[in-house]
Enzyme design. Structure first.
Site, short mmCIF file in Angstrom:
data_model
loop_
_atom_site.label_atom_id
_atom_site.label_comp_id
_atom_site.label_asym_id
_atom_site.label_seq_id
_atom_site.Cartn_x
_atom_site.Cartn_y
_atom_site.Cartn_z
N LYS A 116 32.80 -34.09 -46.51
CA LYS A 116 33.48 -32.96 -45.86
C LYS A 116 33.97 -33.46 -44.52
O LYS A 116 33.18 -33.75 -43.61
CB LYS A 116 32.51 -31.78 -45.67
CG LYS A 116 33.07 -30.66 -44.80
CD LYS A 116 32.11 -29.48 -44.75
CE LYS A 116 31.75 -29.06 -43.34
NZ LYS A 116 32.63 -28.07 -42.74
N GLY A 209 33.55 -19.40 -40.62
CA GLY A 209 33.91 -18.09 -40.10
C GLY A 209 33.23 -16.92 -40.78
O GLY A 209 33.34 -15.80 -40.31
N ASN A 230 27.38 -21.47 -43.45
CA ASN A 230 26.08 -21.89 -42.95
C ASN A 230 25.46 -20.81 -42.06
O ASN A 230 24.47 -20.16 -42.40
CB ASN A 230 26.21 -23.22 -42.19
CG ASN A 230 24.90 -23.86 -41.78
OD1 ASN A 230 24.79 -25.07 -41.72
ND2 ASN A 230 23.85 -23.10 -41.49
N THR A 231 26.11 -20.57 -40.91
CA THR A 231 25.54 -19.67 -39.91
C THR A 231 25.33 -18.26 -40.45
O THR A 231 24.35 -17.60 -40.09
CB THR A 231 26.43 -19.63 -38.66
OG1 THR A 231 26.75 -20.97 -38.29
CG2 THR A 231 25.73 -18.95 -37.50
#
Lengths: 283, 78
Positions: A116, A209, A230-231
């Site tokens: 990535k 996002g 992820n977040t």
């Protein structure tokens, strides 16, 4: 009834193909920012993903006996996707990609041949540097990598990355970790049009996002092939519950896209028949 | 002074490992250094002077004065 209940389930079995890789889940999940490795492992399992991205960083030599993330990841279950997160030049991104490949090849994980790619332009926005991303893509493709490019939602940049040989283009919904969702669905639509023209199976993944489950569904309903996040899971108040929500969201969005939504209309259309209505119509 | 054969090959060389200077035995190999650092070779990749040194060459690659090493591993990230 059997048709109605079975066919959508069968549709969910459509796997995500990215270059030579085939993934059962259309959700790719990051491994950062969890409260503990145990929480990370549980969240990954609940999300239904079979592909997780990892970063490359200096070994902490002062604490060599400390835990390594590899002790908490079942490398037989997950395809690892090494990333070049935090790189600000094409040269550094290429170095990090090579190092990631070296580690992965030693683990006998199928993820050794892809990366990535993230080449950032600015530490405040973490927005991609389009020129350096293109340069690094060309270099890594020449070295045999399958390159999954993190980029902005700019359709022209997306097209240039595909032309440079990117295996997948991954436009951001909004800035990394911002939780703002899909800020410009029209740009994602144009990215899809450009990238999939004459090549409908070319994988396009929204990367970055995502704040909550509906953001994932919105992205999938636009017709993207997958979502990387992820977040949104790791920093949710309850990461394990959010992992389950994201799993449902990706399935809901994919099915809705395949099902084909109704067009939006300005005025109402009654769902109940007009015929036989005993009520007087307003004038 | 009596010349000694080891005079022209110093006992240690100074290298930079992950940004920090460190004295290591001269002619130490990457494999020996990783063992000294108690780092699992399976978990890391090594660069010397910004060039990847594949694992297969760790046992033969000898470090020189001023070499700059990066010893990296995988960490959580997105």
């Amino acid at each position: 009834m059997a048709l109605a209940t079975q066919q959508p389930d069968a549709r969910l079995n459509d796997s995500l193909r990215i270059g030579t890789h085939t993934l059962a889940s259309r959700l790719i999940v990051g491994t950062g920012k969890y409260a503990s490795y145990e929480q990370m492992a549980e969240a990954l399992a609940l999300s239904g993903t079979d592909c997780i991205t990892v970063a490359v960083r200096r070994e902490r030599l002062v604490n060599a006996a400390g835990q390594n993330i590899l002790d908490h990841i079942d490398t037989a279950r997950y395809t690892l996707l090494p990333n070049t997160a935090g790189c600000f030049t094409a040269e550094d991104a290429v170095r990090v990609a090579r190092l990631g490949r070296e580690i992965l090849s030693g683990l006998e994980n199928p993820g050794a041949d892809w990366v990535k790619l993230e080449v950032l332009g600015d530490a405040k926005t973490l927005l991609p540097d389009p020129v350096a991303t293109l340069e690094a893509t060309e270099q890594l493709v020449a070295e045999g990598f399958q390159v999954l490019c993190y980029t902005s939602d700019d359709p022209v940049a997306a097209r240039r990355l595909k032309q440079a040989g990117a295996t997948s283009v991954m436009p951001a919904g909004s800035p990394i970790g911002s939780g703002q969702g899909i800020l410009n669905p029209n740009n994602i639509r144009i990215c899809l049009e450009y990238l999939k023209q004459d090549d409908p199976d070319y994988p396009v993944i929204v990367d970055a996002g995502v704040g909550t489950a509906s953001d994932v569904t919105v992205a999938m309903e636009l017709g993207v092939d997958g979502v990387l996040l992820n977040t949104g899971i790791a920093h949710a108040a309850d990461p394990l519950a959010m992992a389950v929500a994201m799993k449902s969201a990706i399935e809901a969005g994919r099915l809705a896209y395949q099902a084909g939504r109704i067009p939006k209309k300005l005025y109402a259309t009654a769902s109940s028949p007009e015929a036989g209505n005993i009520a007087a119509k307003p004038r | 002074m009596i010349s000694h054969p080891s005079d022209d090959s110093p006992l240690t060389v100074n290298v930079i490992i992950n940004g920090a200077p460190r004295d290591v035995a001269s002619e130490i190999t990457i494999a020996a250094l990783l063992a000294e650092l108690e780092v699992s070779q399976r978990h890391v990749a090594v660069e010397v002077n910004r060039q990847l040194v594949p694992r297969a060459r760790h046992a033969e690659y000898q470090l020189r004065e001023g070499d700059c090493l990066e010893v990296v591993t995988l960490v959580g990230g997105g």
